[in-house]
Scaffold this motif. Structure first.
Motif, PDB file in Angstrom:
ATOM      1  N   PHE A 119       0.828  -1.208   0.000  1.00 24.60           N
ATOM      2  CA  PHE A 119       0.000   0.000   0.000  1.00 24.60           C
ATOM      3  C   PHE A 119       0.865   1.262   0.000  1.00 24.60           C
ATOM      4  CE2 PHE A 119      -2.684   3.401   1.329  1.00 24.60           C
ATOM      5  CZ  PHE A 119      -3.954   3.068   0.898  1.00 24.60           C
ATOM      6  N   ILE A 120       1.826   1.328   0.900  1.00 22.99           N
ATOM      7  CA  ILE A 120       2.629   2.548   1.059  1.00 22.99           C
ATOM      8  C   ILE A 120       3.405   2.894  -0.216  1.00 22.99           C
ATOM      9  CG2 ILE A 120       4.550   3.586   2.329  1.00 22.99           C
ATOM     10  CD1 ILE A 120       3.328   2.269   4.868  1.00 22.99           C
ATOM     11  N   PRO A 121       4.155   1.976  -0.828  1.00 24.85           N
ATOM     12  CA  PRO A 121       4.855   2.370  -2.056  1.00 24.85           C
ATOM     13  C   PRO A 121       3.933   2.570  -3.262  1.00 24.85           C
ATOM     14  CG  PRO A 121       5.315   0.066  -1.534  1.00 24.85           C
ATOM     15  CD  PRO A 121       4.539   0.631  -0.383  1.00 24.85           C
ATOM     16  N   THR A 122       2.730   2.037  -3.203  1.00 29.52           N
ATOM     17  CA  THR A 122       1.804   2.159  -4.331  1.00 29.52           C
ATOM     18  C   THR A 122       0.948   3.420  -4.233  1.00 29.52           C
ATOM     19  OG1 THR A 122       1.710  -0.242  -4.526  1.00 29.52           O
ATOM     20  CG2 THR A 122      -0.033   0.989  -5.614  1.00 29.52           C
ATOM     21  N   PHE A 123       0.365   3.689  -3.061  1.00 27.69           N
ATOM     22  CA  PHE A 123      -0.537   4.820  -2.881  1.00 27.69           C
ATOM     23  C   PHE A 123       0.164   6.078  -2.336  1.00 27.69           C
ATOM     24  CE2 PHE A 123      -3.483   1.363  -3.249  1.00 27.69           C
ATOM     25  CZ  PHE A 123      -4.678   1.908  -3.691  1.00 27.69           C
ATOM     26  N   LEU A 124       1.340   5.926  -1.750  1.00 26.35           N
ATOM     27  CA  LEU A 124       2.149   7.023  -1.230  1.00 26.35           C
ATOM     28  C   LEU A 124       1.458   7.862  -0.147  1.00 26.35           C
ATOM     29  CD1 LEU A 124       3.602   8.179  -4.670  1.00 26.35           C
ATOM     30  CD2 LEU A 124       4.648   6.614  -3.015  1.00 26.35           C
ATOM     31  N   PRO A 125       0.952   7.211   0.892  1.00 27.45           N
ATOM     32  CA  PRO A 125       0.314   7.981   1.972  1.00 27.45           C
ATOM     33  C   PRO A 125       1.358   8.783   2.755  1.00 27.45           C
ATOM     34  CG  PRO A 125       0.584   5.714   2.639  1.00 27.45           C
ATOM     35  CD  PRO A 125       1.008   5.789   1.187  1.00 27.45           C
ATOM     36  N   LYS A 126       0.874   9.858   3.404  1.00 26.47           N
ATOM     37  CA  LYS A 126       1.762  10.693   4.205  1.00 26.47           C
ATOM     38  C   LYS A 126       1.760  10.278   5.668  1.00 26.47           C
ATOM     39  CE  LYS A 126       1.451  14.638   1.156  1.00 26.47           C
ATOM     40  NZ  LYS A 126       1.005  15.992   0.962  1.00 26.47           N
ATOM     41  N   GLN A 127       0.618   9.808   6.167  1.00 24.59           N
ATOM     42  CA  GLN A 127       0.523   9.396   7.563  1.00 24.59           C
ATOM     43  C   GLN A 127      -0.736   8.561   7.754  1.00 24.59           C
ATOM     44  OE1 GLN A 127       0.469  13.234   9.449  1.00 24.59           O
ATOM     45  NE2 GLN A 127      -1.731  13.341   9.488  1.00 24.59           N
ATOM     46  N   TYR A 128      -0.878   8.013   8.938  1.00 24.70           N
ATOM     47  CA  TYR A 128      -2.085   7.248   9.300  1.00 24.70           C
ATOM     48  C   TYR A 128      -3.115   8.178   9.903  1.00 24.70           C
ATOM     49  CZ  TYR A 128       0.280   2.702   8.939  1.00 24.70           C
ATOM     50  OH  TYR A 128       0.922   1.579   8.494  1.00 24.70           O
ATOM     51  N   PRO A 129      -4.376   7.913   9.706  1.00 21.61           N
ATOM     52  CA  PRO A 129      -4.926   7.136   8.592  1.00 21.61           C
ATOM     53  C   PRO A 129      -4.831   7.951   7.314  1.00 21.61           C
ATOM     54  CG  PRO A 129      -6.724   8.137   9.810  1.00 21.61           C
ATOM     55  CD  PRO A 129      -5.448   8.502  10.530  1.00 21.61           C
ATOM     56  N   SER A 130      -4.798   7.268   6.198  1.00 16.91           N
ATOM     57  CA  SER A 130      -4.834   7.922   4.893  1.00 16.91           C
ATOM     58  C   SER A 130      -6.075   7.437   4.166  1.00 16.91           C
ATOM     59  CB  SER A 130      -3.579   7.600   4.084  1.00 16.91           C
ATOM     60  OG  SER A 130      -2.495   8.359   4.541  1.00 16.91           O
ATOM     61  N   MET A 131      -6.793   8.398   3.588  1.00 16.32           N
ATOM     62  CA  MET A 131      -8.072   8.103   2.943  1.00 16.32           C
ATOM     63  C   MET A 131      -8.042   8.594   1.503  1.00 16.32           C
ATOM     64  SD  MET A 131     -10.420   9.401   6.060  1.00 16.32           S
ATOM     65  CE  MET A 131      -9.866   9.044   7.726  1.00 16.32           C
ATOM     66  N   TYR A 132      -8.437   7.712   0.612  1.00 18.89           N
ATOM     67  CA  TYR A 132      -8.451   8.008  -0.815  1.00 18.89           C
ATOM     68  C   TYR A 132      -9.858   7.741  -1.333  1.00 18.89           C
ATOM     69  CZ  TYR A 132      -3.397   7.469  -0.307  1.00 18.89           C
ATOM     70  OH  TYR A 132      -2.099   7.586   0.091  1.00 18.89           O
ATOM     71  N   LEU A 133     -10.513   8.764  -1.828  1.00 17.85           N
ATOM     72  CA  LEU A 133     -11.830   8.595  -2.428  1.00 17.85           C
ATOM     73  C   LEU A 133     -11.676   8.648  -3.938  1.00 17.85           C
ATOM     74  CD1 LEU A 133     -14.914   8.327  -2.032  1.00 17.85           C
ATOM     75  CD2 LEU A 133     -15.010  10.835  -2.105  1.00 17.85           C
ATOM     76  N   TYR A 134     -12.052   7.554  -4.598  1.00 15.28           N
ATOM     77  CA  TYR A 134     -11.974   7.451  -6.050  1.00 15.28           C
ATOM     78  C   TYR A 134     -13.376   7.382  -6.644  1.00 15.28           C
ATOM     79  CZ  TYR A 134      -6.972   6.503  -5.824  1.00 15.28           C
ATOM     80  OH  TYR A 134      -5.615   6.607  -5.613  1.00 15.28           O
ATOM     81  N   SER A 135     -13.532   7.972  -7.827  1.00 12.15           N
ATOM     82  CA  SER A 135     -14.795   7.876  -8.549  1.00 12.15           C
ATOM     83  C   SER A 135     -15.004   6.445  -9.013  1.00 12.15           C
ATOM     84  CB  SER A 135     -14.781   8.818  -9.759  1.00 12.15           C
ATOM     85  OG  SER A 135     -13.899   8.314 -10.749  1.00 12.15           O
ATOM     86  N   SER A 136     -16.191   6.158  -9.517  1.00 11.74           N
ATOM     87  CA  SER A 136     -16.458   4.811 -10.033  1.00 11.74           C
ATOM     88  C   SER A 136     -15.575   4.500 -11.236  1.00 11.74           C
ATOM     89  CB  SER A 136     -17.937   4.654 -10.398  1.00 11.74           C
ATOM     90  OG  SER A 136     -18.295   5.609 -11.378  1.00 11.74           O
ATOM     91  N   ALA A 137     -15.054   5.531 -11.883  1.00 15.18           N
ATOM     92  CA  ALA A 137     -14.158   5.350 -13.020  1.00 15.18           C
ATOM     93  C   ALA A 137     -12.691   5.246 -12.586  1.00 15.18           C
ATOM     94  CB  ALA A 137     -14.315   6.506 -13.995  1.00 15.18           C
ATOM     95  N   GLY A 138     -12.424   5.333 -11.280  1.00 16.81           N
ATOM     96  CA  GLY A 138     -11.067   5.174 -10.779  1.00 16.81           C
ATOM     97  C   GLY A 138     -10.252   6.449 -10.707  1.00 16.81           C
ATOM     98  N   LYS A 139     -10.903   7.612 -10.767  1.00 17.78           N
ATOM     99  CA  LYS A 139     -10.193   8.882 -10.686  1.00 17.78           C
ATOM    100  C   LYS A 139     -10.219   9.391  -9.245  1.00 17.78           C
ATOM    101  CE  LYS A 139      -9.859  13.438 -12.663  1.00 17.78           C
ATOM    102  NZ  LYS A 139     -10.324  14.393 -13.637  1.00 17.78           N
ATOM    103  N   LEU A 140      -9.067   9.853  -8.754  1.00 20.35           N
ATOM    104  CA  LEU A 140      -8.973  10.361  -7.390  1.00 20.35           C
ATOM    105  C   LEU A 140      -9.808  11.628  -7.235  1.00 20.35           C
ATOM    106  CD1 LEU A 140      -7.612  10.010  -4.582  1.00 20.35           C
ATOM    107  CD2 LEU A 140      -5.806  11.532  -5.401  1.00 20.35           C
ATOM    108  N   LEU A 141     -10.747  11.581  -6.302  1.00 17.84           N
ATOM    109  CA  LEU A 141     -11.592  12.736  -6.008  1.00 17.84           C
ATOM    110  C   LEU A 141     -11.065  13.518  -4.816  1.00 17.84           C
ATOM    111  CD1 LEU A 141     -15.087  11.011  -6.372  1.00 17.84           C
ATOM    112  CD2 LEU A 141     -13.896  12.435  -8.068  1.00 17.84           C
ATOM    113  N   MET A 142     -10.496  12.776  -3.844  1.00 14.29           N
ATOM    114  CA  MET A 142      -9.989  13.435  -2.646  1.00 14.29           C
ATOM    115  C   MET A 142      -9.006  12.529  -1.932  1.00 14.29           C
ATOM    116  SD  MET A 142     -12.176  14.915   0.533  1.00 14.29           S
ATOM    117  CE  MET A 142     -11.411  15.963   1.742  1.00 14.29           C
ATOM    118  N   TYR A 143      -7.950  13.154  -1.423  1.00 14.09           N
ATOM    119  CA  TYR A 143      -6.998  12.462  -0.551  1.00 14.09           C
ATOM    120  C   TYR A 143      -6.952  13.227   0.757  1.00 14.09           C
ATOM    121  CZ  TYR A 143      -2.613  11.338   1.737  1.00 14.09           C
ATOM    122  OH  TYR A 143      -1.687  10.985   2.668  1.00 14.09           O
TER     123      TYR A 143
END
Length: 159
Positions: A119-143
């Motif tokens: 997860f960490i090398p793939t999504f590149l979170p900054k700290q815990y918890p990290s939340m990624y909201l993606y659209s149904s098409a897979g586009k990042l809406l919010m981090y």
């Protein structure tokens, strides 16, 4: 001397990685359900937004945010929620029983283990918890990371 050089290289790599951007398109991944079966991009329920949350069972911020997510579950019921942890399986039910009772049994919530630590090398979170909201098409809406993420996500999920 070699150890110092290696330590310096690792420190620089981590520093530059922290400054990297989160992926704007949902990356390829494979995590594991609590029964040990793999779960990848191909297994995502289609047609809904997808919320990925990296959490640690011993993280106080994660505990608070999970409790807040559970308390505001009605606002997230139409979103696929994937809660990912690197923790061992035995502690995960205890986490939910203590901080977000029943959240892990909701029909749109799936708890996954990151057994290969990808997860960490793939999504590149900054700290815990990290939340990624993606659209149904897979586009990042919010981090969002750290405290307050659930409140900020609530302003976006209804749109």
């Amino acid at each position: 001397m070699k150890f110092r050089n290696l330590l310096l290289i690792l420190l620089l790599a981590v520093t530059f990685q922290v400054e990297a951007q989160q992926p704007t398109l949902l990356p390829q991944f494979t995590f594991y359900k609590l029964d040990g079966k793999p779960f990848s991009n191909n297994d995502i329920k289609q047609g809904k937004k997808n919320l990925f949350i990296l959490f640690d069972c011993t993280c106080e911020h994660c505990q608070r945010e999970s409790k807040n997510l559970n308390a505001n579950y009605a606002k997230f019921k139409d979103i696929n929620i994937y809660m990912i942890t690197m923790d061992e399986g035995y502690i995960i039910p205890q986490f939910f029983n203590s901080y977000a009772k029943g959240l892990n049994t909701k029909p749109n919530v799936l708890v996954l283990q990151d057994k290969k630590r990808m997860f960490i090398p793939t999504f590149l979170p900054k700290q815990y918890p990290s939340m990624y909201l993606y659209s149904s098409a897979g586009k990042l809406l919010m981090y969002q990371s750290g405290d307050g993420g659930v409140k900020k996500l609530m302003t976006v999920v209804g749109k």
